[in-house]
Every structure is written in structure tokens, then in C-alpha cells.
Design a protein around this motif. Sequence first.
Motif, mmCIF file in Angstrom:
data_model
loop_
_atom_site.group_PDB
_atom_site.id
_atom_site.type_symbol
_atom_site.label_atom_id
_atom_site.label_comp_id
_atom_site.label_asym_id
_atom_site.label_seq_id
_atom_site.Cartn_x
_atom_site.Cartn_y
_atom_site.Cartn_z
ATOM 1 N N GLY A 1 0.824 -1.198 0.000
ATOM 2 C CA GLY A 1 0.000 0.000 0.000
ATOM 3 C C GLY A 1 0.853 1.240 0.000
ATOM 4 O O GLY A 1 1.918 1.271 -0.605
ATOM 5 N N GLY A 2 0.415 2.255 0.727
ATOM 6 C CA GLY A 2 1.146 3.507 0.742
ATOM 7 C C GLY A 2 1.082 4.217 -0.582
ATOM 8 O O GLY A 2 1.988 4.938 -0.959
ATOM 9 N N ILE A 3 0.008 3.968 -1.327
ATOM 10 C CA ILE A 3 -0.150 4.638 -2.618
ATOM 11 C C ILE A 3 -1.291 5.650 -2.466
ATOM 12 O O ILE A 3 -2.401 5.271 -2.103
ATOM 13 C CB ILE A 3 -0.490 3.619 -3.719
ATOM 14 N N PRO A 4 -1.000 6.920 -2.682
ATOM 15 C CA PRO A 4 -2.091 7.896 -2.559
ATOM 16 C C PRO A 4 -3.067 7.723 -3.725
ATOM 17 O O PRO A 4 -2.747 8.058 -4.853
ATOM 18 C CB PRO A 4 -1.391 9.261 -2.625
ATOM 19 N N LEU A 5 -4.223 7.129 -3.446
ATOM 20 C CA LEU A 5 -5.155 6.830 -4.543
ATOM 21 C C LEU A 5 -6.112 7.978 -4.821
ATOM 22 O O LEU A 5 -6.498 8.193 -5.955
ATOM 23 C CB LEU A 5 -5.957 5.570 -4.214
ATOM 24 N N GLN A 6 -6.500 8.692 -3.776
ATOM 25 C CA GLN A 6 -7.485 9.753 -4.029
ATOM 26 C C GLN A 6 -6.806 11.091 -4.317
ATOM 27 O O GLN A 6 -5.792 11.385 -3.733
ATOM 28 C CB GLN A 6 -8.435 9.909 -2.843
#
Lengths: 180, 586
Positions: free
Chosen positions: A175-180
Amino acid sequence: MDKGKAVIGSGRRWAVEFTDNSSSPSSRDIPDPPGFTRGAHDQDDLSVNKQKKDAEANWKSQKAWEVAQAPFKNLFMMGFMMWMSGSTVHLFSIGITFSALWQPINALRGVGKVFEPYKDNKVDLLLPKLVFIALNLVGLGMGVWKLNTLGLLPTHVSDWVSSLPPAQEVEFSGGGIPLQ
Amino acid sequence: MTILKSFDDVREYLIRTSCTKRNDNETHSHVWNSQNGLLASEARYKEIIEDDQAESLLTDEGHMVGSSKAFNVFDDLSLVVSEDGKVTLSYEEKVLWSREESLASVAAVEIVRLPIDMRDRFGLKKMIVLVTENGKLFGMDTLTGDVIWELFDKDFSSQRQDSQALLVLTKQSDEDASQSRALVVHPRGFILRLNPVTGQLLEKKKLSSSIKQIAHTEIGDHDSSRGVIILDTQNSVHVYPECLHDRVKENIYKYYLTTVEHSPPRLEGYKFAVESNKIVPKLIWNFNINDNEKIVSLNIKRIDEEVHSPARVLGDRGILYKYLNPNLIAVMTQGNSNGDACNPDHFTSIYLVDGVTGALVHSITHPKTRAPANMVHSENWLVYSYYNTKSRRTEVSSLEMFEGTTQSNSSAFSSLTRSSIKPKLIEHKSFIFPAGIDAMIDTVTLRGMTNRHIIVALPSGALLEIPKIFLDPRRPINMLAEHREEGLIPYMPELPIPSESIINYDQTLLAVRKITTSPAMLESTSLVFAYGLDFFFTRVTPSKTFDILKDDFDHLLITGVLIFLVVASYVSKLLAQRKALHAAWK
């Protein structure tokens, strides 16, 4: 070369041996010349022979000691060359270091050969051999020491560290992915 | 020149058009140049933007043709803007030229390794897979720049850049092109499985709710593919591809997931458990960031990063073990300590957070600084840039973390069982960068042995290659002999921009959005792909081409010398034998 000699040696079968080394008279038929006493001559010859042999043994052991001490002079020479070559890695210093390592190794390999000419039942070669070996080991040690001062010996952890495997992951964080 | 606008499309298309006065004996195909932007020299033209009537023609009279929009420029001459971003000019149903406008708005890029029979010996030929904001996918050859395949799915478009699709490579097959797999994941809940080499669409799936976060699973054995664990907004967990579900479930205790929330800014950490044969997420930690800060950049490490050496060798032949925490997340925030929007007092902060435990590993605050911020996070180091509002300049900061001279556990890194998650030694230095920074990335090579360089896109349109040793935080202010032995260069506050380090020569790249790097099969070479308005692809060799011969290598001379030496040694051997024989007969 040896082969050639052998061929020649066997080829000259007709060569006549002029020197007669045999001490026993070839025939008793022919009387000895007047004034010649065989026994006295033999005795004399024997003592001379013995003296000769002693001298040779002496000479051999002296020579063996000389050979045994020869690397000692070399050590000074090598030490001076090493000091001159400095502690940085370049062609000259590497050449000197490798010759300093190669010479003792080569000498140690041929210890038997070096003392071959001085082999004698009466000469004790053990001590000169040991001295020879010890001096060469000192020379080898100096070579290794030089190698170390050049930094070419893997004596530090840093010399091995790049071959160490990387640490395994135990947990996997995702994770740690800025999706928004 | 005209700007093409329509009411329902936020994008504007800049079209250079040319047309003659309606001269009867001149055909339009000569006038409209298919190489858009390059006008045929013989064509006389006028700029339509000066012609109010022409512009109104374009903006008002567009009508929908299917899902595309068509504009009548003149009689029989029409401009069609399709939904996938393709602009086509046609005259009497005949296409004069067309152009993929969506290529100017790329959302995600991956560079895919080709199977052995398709690639070259050095692995320089790869496939660039592009996901555009229109939802159109392209496969592009690295050597020629040709589009090999394209695929369009409206569901993967990013409306007004709210949420962009992600591209995940799940398998890069070396043997068979049909075995390679990639996933395109859109936060709205769409998943597309395709073959990134051939462009073949394999499966499309819609989840019931939108996606909160995805995590890569660990790569399995040689044949198996990597999957993703998806956490949706309803807090249910999906594993994709589904065939990996059981395998992931067996090892689910190993996986942790960090979500990023923007308002209020915080990170949340989850672990997974199996309850009634289903994977359920458990919230285990919260990392709250101050309300007056907002997250401007967030960086995890590359998934398959190859670290060659676990330590750094010092000048006295001692070593410093690198702090190689694979779970480290670097967060950069920008805050306003004044609270007053008219008279802001900006500052930026860096938080290094462990993604498993949520522990704060390190943090730094730079007062009087603000975005634009860029970050590169790799191995045990972090390089980031920000704008200094006091000195009015861009600064680059470099951080390196070490475990000290001993390593607590050299065989495995576990965030949970370590006695201390913090590195023992942190070196940090900042540098002045005499230009702005649009994008920043590090070079990556196959085994990670080669030196690292940082590729920086400048607003002037240059791609600059900065050796990492210039950004080394161990650069000493007082140079000692042991520093020289370590290969450090003395600290200088300013980073130089030598023009010979600009890797795109005169090919100016304006508005670069991102740069992607990928390893070639040669250890020395890293492939660089920069995208924005333009695409630019090149290869760089940070440690010079140590594993290939130079172009000017004199094969002829070397071969000649070798042959001569072999012949000479045989001849001299014969001569020596003859001489020996003669000597023996003497």
C-alpha cells in the motif's frame, strides 16, 4: 639436450677407457716393477683418499651453510626494494611484492634440489636446510606484510561485505499509494 | 493555430491547422499536414484563431457521432475528436491525418521485459505500457517508439484527475510472450487483466465498491505471478488474480497494508486475519499528521529493488551497515504554521514511517519551505527537493541511514522483532539547486551493482543526470585523507548543472510529469523514460559502459596482434628446437 648426450654416449661404444681406476692388479702374471710395493702404495693412497674425503665433506658442509644463509642477504635487498616502492598500489610496488612472494615460494619448493650437490653421508644437511627454510619463510612473511600494507589482503570485514546476501524480508508491507 | 475546445471535455486541444483560400485547383490533402505541428512549406495558411467565425465553428458546431465529437471545419472537411482522445481530420470520409492526443496525459507507466525470442541481447528492447487518463492503453516499443498495441476502456479514464488508474506488472515471462501479465486497477473498482506484451485483454472485473488501497504480494517462484491484495472502501479484502487467493491466504500473516487518507491527513496500518475462511483486515495503527499539514508526496521503495551491498565501506576499511528497512514509507507534508492564508508561513516536513508497526523512524522539518516537492526513496537513502521561500531557491536534501558498525540481524529484517526500529546513524546534508525541479527519479540496474544517478527534469526542458556522489550526505566539509580514500568529494553547497550531464541534448522536454527508469539486461545500463507533453526515451550508464566494448574498439588491430603473437610463438618454438638440435650435434 640430455637426449642428445645419451645418443652420443651410446654411439661411442668404441671409445677406449685409458684410465684404469681399478686398484686390484689386472693380472698377477706380470710382476710389479722393482721398487714398487703395492701394499704401501695402497695404504698411502687410502690415507690420502680419506683426507681428501674429509676435506670434501668439510667443503660440502661449508658450502651448504653458505647456501643456507644466502637468502639472508636477499632479505635486506628485498626490504630495501619494498621500502623504496612505497605503500600505494602501482605497477612497481605490485611487481616487487610479487617477486618477494615468488622467490621464497620457489626456493622452498626446490629445497632438496638446492642441497643436492652437498649430499654426503658425512655431512649433516638438516640444520642448513632448516636455516634455509626459516630464512625463506621470513622472506615470505615480509612479502605478505607488504601485501597487507598495500591493502591487498582481505583482512577486514569490508573486503567480504559485498558478497554477503541481503537481508530477507519477514513482513511485507504494501500500500502507501495515494489513490485519491 | 487554433485551440479546440468543447463544452463537455475539459481538455483543450492545440491544433495547428493550415488552409488555403478556397482555391479550386488546390486539394486539401496538400494543405493539411499529417505531421501535425510541421507545416508544409508550400502551404499558405492563416491562423484560424484570428478568425472569430472559424473558432465559433469549432466550438459550437461540434456534434456527437457515437461517442465521439465531430467538428465541421469547412465543407466536407471535418475534425473528429474521439472519446479515446484520438483526433482525426478527414476530408470527404477520407482520413487525412490522425493523432493520439491521450498520449499527452499519461496516468501510469511500466516498462515490461520481453521474452527472450523478442528482445535483443542486451535487453534494451522492452515494452513501455502506458495507461492514459482517457482510459486508453498503449504498448510502445522502446527501440523504435512505435505503438505496438492499443486498448481502450472508458471505465479506466480519470475524470478531472481525481483518481488515476494504477498499473501493476504481475508477471514478466522470459520464455513465452503469451505468459506475461499486467493488471490495471482503477480506484473506482475496476480491474483489467491483460497481456502487456501482446496487448491482449484477458479479463475485466468490477468490484462492488471502490478501492481504498492495494498491496503487492511477494513474488513467488519462477513461473508464478505476483498478485495484488485489494482493500475496498467497505473494508473487504480481495486477492487478484483469484487463483492466488489460497496461496496468499496461507501466508496472510506476513502482509501488512498502509492506507493514505488526505483529510485529515493520516496513515493507517492494517494487518490481515482469516475469519470463517475469509480474509479480514484489522486496523493496527494510526499515524496522524497535524491538521495544518497536507501530504504532498509519499514514497515507498521499488517493489523488486536489488541491493547489492548491505554496507558501505569507509576510508579506513571499516564498514557502516546500511539501514535497509523494506517497509519504510517516506511522507512529505507541507504545512502553514501561521494559519493565515494571506500571509502564509510555510514549512515542509518529512516523516519516515515503518509500514508494519507504524513507528516513526525519523522526522525532519524544514521551516520557510514549501512544495513543489519531489522525492526519491531507495536502499537506505532519501533524496528530496523543496522550495525555500526565504532564500527563494530550490534546495535538494539528501538523507542516508545506517545501522552503525554492527548489524543486529544480517539474515533477515523484521520490523516487529527488532529491539529498535530507529537507525543508529543518520547523515543529512542539503544542497542548493540552481534550477527548479519538475520530476526526479533514480536509475535502476539489474543487480544494483552500478552506481546510482538521479535523473532530474528541469523546467527549462532538460533532463539532468546527477551522480549520487554529488548528493552524498557524507560529503565532508573538512577533507581528510580517509575521506579521499572513501571516494568522497568535499562538500559544496551548490550543485552544478554541467551541460554535458544533460541527457536529452537539444531535444527540449517541456512540462515533464514523471520519469520512469527500468533495468536493461546489461548491468551497466538503465533505461530512462520521461513523459509529459512529450515522450523521451534513452539509456544511461552511470558507471560507464564497463560491460560492453566501445564503438571505436579496434577489433582489427587486436585480432591482428593476437594472430601475430600466436604465429610468432609457434615459429620461435620451432626455431628453438632447431637450435637445440644443432647445438647437440656440435
